[in-house]
Design an enzyme around this catalytic site. Structure first.
Site, PDB file in Angstrom:
ATOM      1  CB  SER A   8      -0.787   0.161   1.037  1.00  0.00           C
ATOM      2  OG  SER A   8      -1.754   1.416   1.578  1.00  0.00           O
ATOM      3  CG  HIS A  33      -4.152  -1.586  -1.622  1.00  0.00           C
ATOM      4  ND1 HIS A  33      -5.021  -2.414  -1.965  1.00  0.00           N
ATOM      5  CD2 HIS A  33      -4.332  -0.932  -0.630  1.00  0.00           C
ATOM      6  CE1 HIS A  33      -5.861  -2.301  -1.248  1.00  0.00           C
ATOM      7  NE2 HIS A  33      -5.812  -1.247  -0.511  1.00  0.00           N
ATOM      8  CG  ASP A  35      -4.987   2.473   0.617  1.00  0.00           C
ATOM      9  OD1 ASP A  35      -6.231   1.652   0.596  1.00  0.00           O
ATOM     10  OD2 ASP A  35      -3.974   2.082   1.073  1.00  0.00           O
ATOM     11  CG  MET A  37      -8.479   7.340   2.120  1.00  0.00           C
ATOM     12  SD  MET A  37      -7.832   7.430   3.518  1.00  0.00           S
ATOM     13  CE  MET A  37      -6.807   5.751   3.675  1.00  0.00           C
ATOM     14  CG  HIS A  66      -9.222   0.119  -0.597  1.00  0.00           C
ATOM     15  ND1 HIS A  66      -8.677   0.076   0.605  1.00  0.00           N
ATOM     16  CD2 HIS A  66     -10.611  -0.056  -0.281  1.00  0.00           C
ATOM     17  CE1 HIS A  66      -9.596  -0.047   1.350  1.00  0.00           C
ATOM     18  NE2 HIS A  66     -10.747  -0.064   1.099  1.00  0.00           N
ATOM     19  CG  MET A  68     -11.516   3.266   2.023  1.00  0.00           C
ATOM     20  SD  MET A  68      -9.635   3.268   2.680  1.00  0.00           S
ATOM     21  CE  MET A  68      -8.729   3.331   1.427  1.00  0.00           C
ATOM     22  CG  MET A 137     -11.527  -2.957   4.769  1.00  0.00           C
ATOM     23  SD  MET A 137     -10.322  -2.481   3.825  1.00  0.00           S
ATOM     24  CE  MET A 137      -9.395  -1.425   5.376  1.00  0.00           C
ATOM     25  CG  PHE A 143      -6.442   6.929   9.806  1.00  0.00           C
ATOM     26  CD1 PHE A 143      -5.679   8.088   9.567  1.00  0.00           C
ATOM     27  CD2 PHE A 143      -7.676   6.852  10.431  1.00  0.00           C
ATOM     28  CE1 PHE A 143      -6.346   9.551   9.762  1.00  0.00           C
ATOM     29  CE2 PHE A 143      -8.484   7.942  10.452  1.00  0.00           C
ATOM     30  CZ  PHE A 143      -7.726   9.264  10.079  1.00  0.00           C
ATOM     31  CG  ASP A 175      -6.165  -2.826   2.986  1.00  0.00           C
ATOM     32  OD1 ASP A 175      -5.067  -2.527   3.599  1.00  0.00           O
ATOM     33  OD2 ASP A 175      -7.047  -1.898   2.555  1.00  0.00           O
ATOM     34  N   GLY A 197       1.080  -1.675   4.129  1.00  0.00           N
ATOM     35  CA  GLY A 197       1.608  -0.568   3.987  1.00  0.00           C
ATOM     36  C   GLY A 197       2.660  -0.203   4.956  1.00  0.00           C
ATOM     37  CB  SER A 198       2.739   1.164   8.562  1.00  0.00           C
ATOM     38  OG  SER A 198       2.082   0.381   8.832  1.00  0.00           O
TER      39      SER A 198
HETATM   40  C1  DX5 Z   1      -6.463   1.503   5.342  1.00  0.00           C
HETATM   41  C2  DX5 Z   1      -6.285   1.366   3.764  1.00  0.00           C
HETATM   42  C3  DX5 Z   1      -4.844   0.446   4.012  1.00  0.00           C
HETATM   43  C4  DX5 Z   1      -3.548   0.826   4.592  1.00  0.00           C
HETATM   44  C5  DX5 Z   1      -2.783  -0.200   5.245  1.00  0.00           C
HETATM   45  O1  DX5 Z   1      -7.771   2.563   5.412  1.00  0.00           O
HETATM   46  O2  DX5 Z   1      -7.075   0.754   3.262  1.00  0.00           O
HETATM   47  O3  DX5 Z   1      -4.522  -0.050   2.695  1.00  0.00           O
HETATM   48  O4  DX5 Z   1      -2.783   1.631   3.782  1.00  0.00           O
HETATM   49  O5  DX5 Z   1      -1.936   0.237   5.842  1.00  0.00           O
HETATM   50  P1  DX5 Z   1      -1.297  -0.618   7.123  1.00  0.00           P
HETATM   51  O6  DX5 Z   1      -0.648  -1.880   6.421  1.00  0.00           O
HETATM   52  O7  DX5 Z   1      -0.224   0.208   7.750  1.00  0.00           O
HETATM   53  O8  DX5 Z   1      -2.211  -1.273   8.279  1.00  0.00           O
HETATM   54 ZN    ZN Z   2      -6.606  -0.105   1.437  1.00  0.00          ZN
END
Ligand code: DX5
Ligand code: ZN
Length: 224
Positions: A8, A33, A35, A37, A66, A68, A137, A143, A175, A197-198
């Site tokens: 991500s 991926h 995101d 938002m 994705h 959102m 999810m 976040f 995710d 992601g992180s």
């Molecule tokens: C959250 C996102 C994720 C996010 C995941 O709303 O949909 O894709 O980037 O990040 P981590 O892996 O850090 O939880």
């Molecule tokens: Zn996502």
């Protein structure tokens, strides 16, 4: 079934996205991926159509977008036109999901349906025939960097069981809050695409993290 890592970009350095994309490409990653938002469906704003357009110009990786956003019907065409490959809409968003998923398919893109942690997989089983993938999810969307919610594994298990019983072939992506140490639980529950992601871009050694994920995913691929 293919086991896939979908890093991500939400946790990447937005001023140096190309560097992080090349890092993925150089380490056998096939998906990215992305995101999106809107500050309404989730309490955060991230990236939009122009950024996806620029990413498309810079890579041939599969863009796993994705959305959102509250009103996907207003934007799916734009995200398709700039080169998204997979378009994930939320079950909890506005609009008729069957028409939206059909519209994504008609545009030559891969339709996917996402459920939040508190939504049961049972609510979306009727939509299985319209999707190539379910995105489960494992944190509340909005976040990066949150902790994995264990109770969401039952959504992955339920979707995997339904896939098996009905000889279907959709992918199951998970995710949120996934790292190389806890990835086994979703994979054991039937997930075959892992978003991280992180765990990757927040690490001191992102390349090492991607390699750790690849090792685990290869093991599951060989176990089949
Ligand atoms: C959250 C996102 C994720 C996010 C995941 O709303 O949909 O894709 O980037 O990040 P981590 O892996 O850090 O939880
Ligand atoms: Zn996502």
């Amino acid at each position: 079934m293919k086991y896939i890592l979908s890093p991500s970009l939400l946790s990447a350095d937005f001023a140096r996205l190309e560097k992080d994309i090349r890092l993925c490409e150089n380490n056998n990653v096939s998906y990215l991926h992305i995101d999106v938002m809107d500050g309404h469906f989730v309490p955060n704003i991230s990236i939009g159509v122009p950024v996806v357009k620029s990413i498309r110009k810079c890579t041939k990786l599969v863009l796993d977008v994705h959305l959102m956003i509250s009103q996907p019907e207003k934007y799916i065409k734009a995200f398709a036109e700039v080169g998204s490959d997979i378009i994930n809409i939320h079950y909890e968003a506005e609009g008729d999901k069957i028409s939206l998923l059909k519209e994504i398919r008609a545009m030559g893109k891969s339709p996917a349906l996402t459920i939040k942690p508190k939504t049961s997989y049972k609510e979306v089983l009727d939509l299985a025939e319209y999707v190539d993938m379910f995105l489960v999810m494992s944190v509340e969307p909005g976040f990066g960097g949150q902790s994995f919610i264990e109770s969401t594994l039952k959504n992955a298990e339920g979707l995997a069981e339904y896939r098996e019983k009905n000889s279907l072939s959709y992918d199951i992506e998970m995710d949120g809050g996934i790292n190389a140490d806890n990835a086994a639980a979703p994979l054991d529950s039937g997930v075959n695409i892992i978003v991280a992601g992180s765990a990757i871009f927040g690490a001191s050694d992102p390349e090492g993290e991607i390699k750790s994920f690849n090792k685990i995913l290869n093991r599951y691929e060989e176990m089949q």
